[in-house]
Design a protein around this motif. Structure first.
Motif, short mmCIF file in Angstrom:
data_model
loop_
_atom_site.label_atom_id
_atom_site.label_comp_id
_atom_site.label_asym_id
_atom_site.label_seq_id
_atom_site.Cartn_x
_atom_site.Cartn_y
_atom_site.Cartn_z
N GLY A 46 0.84 -1.19 0.00
CA GLY A 46 0.00 0.00 0.00
C GLY A 46 0.87 1.24 0.00
O GLY A 46 2.02 1.22 0.46
N ARG A 47 0.33 2.32 -0.51
CA ARG A 47 1.08 3.58 -0.59
C ARG A 47 0.23 4.72 -0.04
O ARG A 47 -0.98 4.74 -0.24
N GLY A 48 0.90 5.65 0.64
CA GLY A 48 0.18 6.77 1.21
C GLY A 48 0.98 8.05 1.19
O GLY A 48 2.20 8.03 1.05
N GLN A 49 0.25 9.16 1.29
CA GLN A 49 0.84 10.48 1.40
C GLN A 49 0.10 11.26 2.48
O GLN A 49 -1.11 11.12 2.61
N MET A 50 0.86 12.08 3.22
CA MET A 50 0.27 12.94 4.26
C MET A 50 0.72 14.37 4.03
O MET A 50 1.92 14.62 3.83
N TYR A 51 -0.25 15.28 4.05
CA TYR A 51 0.03 16.71 3.96
C TYR A 51 -0.92 17.42 4.90
O TYR A 51 -2.14 17.21 4.81
N GLY A 52 -0.38 18.22 5.80
CA GLY A 52 -1.22 18.94 6.75
C GLY A 52 -2.03 17.96 7.58
O GLY A 52 -1.48 17.02 8.15
N ASN A 53 -3.34 18.14 7.63
CA ASN A 53 -4.22 17.28 8.41
C ASN A 53 -4.88 16.19 7.57
O ASN A 53 -5.85 15.57 8.01
N SER A 54 -4.40 15.96 6.35
CA SER A 54 -5.02 14.98 5.46
C SER A 54 -4.05 13.89 5.06
O SER A 54 -2.85 14.12 4.91
N MET A 55 -4.62 12.69 4.88
CA MET A 55 -3.83 11.54 4.46
C MET A 55 -4.58 10.80 3.36
O MET A 55 -5.80 10.59 3.45
N HIS A 56 -3.86 10.41 2.31
CA HIS A 56 -4.41 9.58 1.24
C HIS A 56 -3.70 8.23 1.31
O HIS A 56 -2.47 8.17 1.37
N TRP A 57 -4.47 7.13 1.30
CA TRP A 57 -3.91 5.80 1.53
C TRP A 57 -4.60 4.85 0.57
O TRP A 57 -5.84 4.75 0.56
N SER A 58 -3.84 4.14 -0.28
CA SER A 58 -4.40 3.21 -1.27
C SER A 58 -3.72 1.85 -1.14
O SER A 58 -2.49 1.78 -1.00
N TYR A 70 -11.74 -12.33 -2.96
CA TYR A 70 -11.65 -11.31 -4.00
C TYR A 70 -10.60 -10.29 -3.59
O TYR A 70 -10.52 -9.93 -2.41
N ASP A 71 -9.82 -9.83 -4.55
CA ASP A 71 -8.88 -8.75 -4.30
C ASP A 71 -9.59 -7.44 -4.58
O ASP A 71 -9.98 -7.15 -5.71
N LEU A 72 -9.80 -6.65 -3.51
CA LEU A 72 -10.50 -5.37 -3.63
C LEU A 72 -9.53 -4.23 -3.39
O LEU A 72 -8.67 -4.29 -2.51
N ASP A 73 -9.68 -3.17 -4.18
CA ASP A 73 -8.85 -1.98 -4.07
C ASP A 73 -9.55 -0.98 -3.15
O ASP A 73 -10.74 -0.71 -3.30
N TYR A 74 -8.80 -0.44 -2.20
CA TYR A 74 -9.31 0.54 -1.25
C TYR A 74 -8.58 1.86 -1.49
O TYR A 74 -7.35 1.89 -1.61
N ASP A 75 -9.33 2.94 -1.57
CA ASP A 75 -8.76 4.27 -1.74
C ASP A 75 -9.32 5.15 -0.62
O ASP A 75 -10.50 5.48 -0.62
N TYR A 76 -8.49 5.47 0.35
CA TYR A 76 -8.91 6.19 1.56
C TYR A 76 -8.45 7.64 1.54
O TYR A 76 -7.33 7.94 1.12
N TRP A 77 -9.32 8.50 2.05
CA TRP A 77 -8.96 9.87 2.39
C TRP A 77 -9.32 10.06 3.85
O TRP A 77 -10.46 9.80 4.24
#
Length: 109
Positions: A46-58, A70-77
């Motif tokens: 999985g890969r993620g980025q954090m800037y300020g108070n937000s994080m994106h995680w996939s 099943y392999d399911l893709d998750y895209d989090y904010w």
């Protein structure tokens, strides 16, 4: 638990049918804004980025069902609203086709 640029994050799930699941993430912070993670049921990294108070995680998770896995893709904010509140919004997809959205608000007590 964190040590240096590496940490472990453990999630405990209980589903409506009573089924329980544990996911253990090994997370590595690559630099100030980027990190990667591997879980016991993840497909690849999985890969993620954090800037300020937000994080994106996939990431992709192997998800068990009555008919197999099943392999399911998750895209989090995730957005930290204040020191006690986190809003989490995720989109689940398979082969690029959206299957659903999840919205959760966490409040520290």
């Amino acid at each position: 638990h964190w040590e240096g640029n590496k940490g472990t994050f453990i999630e405990h799930f209980t589903f409506n049918d009573g089924t329980k699941q544990v996911r253990s993430w090994d997370i590595t912070r690559l630099n100030e804004h980027e990190f990667t993670g591997v879980a016991n049921d993840s497909v690849g990294t999985g890969r993620g980025q954090m800037y300020g108070n937000s994080m994106h995680w996939s990431y992709t998770i192997t998800t068990p069902t009555e008919r197999g896995t099943y392999d399911l893709d998750y895209d989090y904010w995730m957005h930290l609203v204040d020191s006690n509140t986190l809003i989490n919004r995720a989109t689940l997809s398979k082969l690029g086709i959206p299957l659903g959205d999840i919205s959760v608000t966490f409040r520290k007590q």
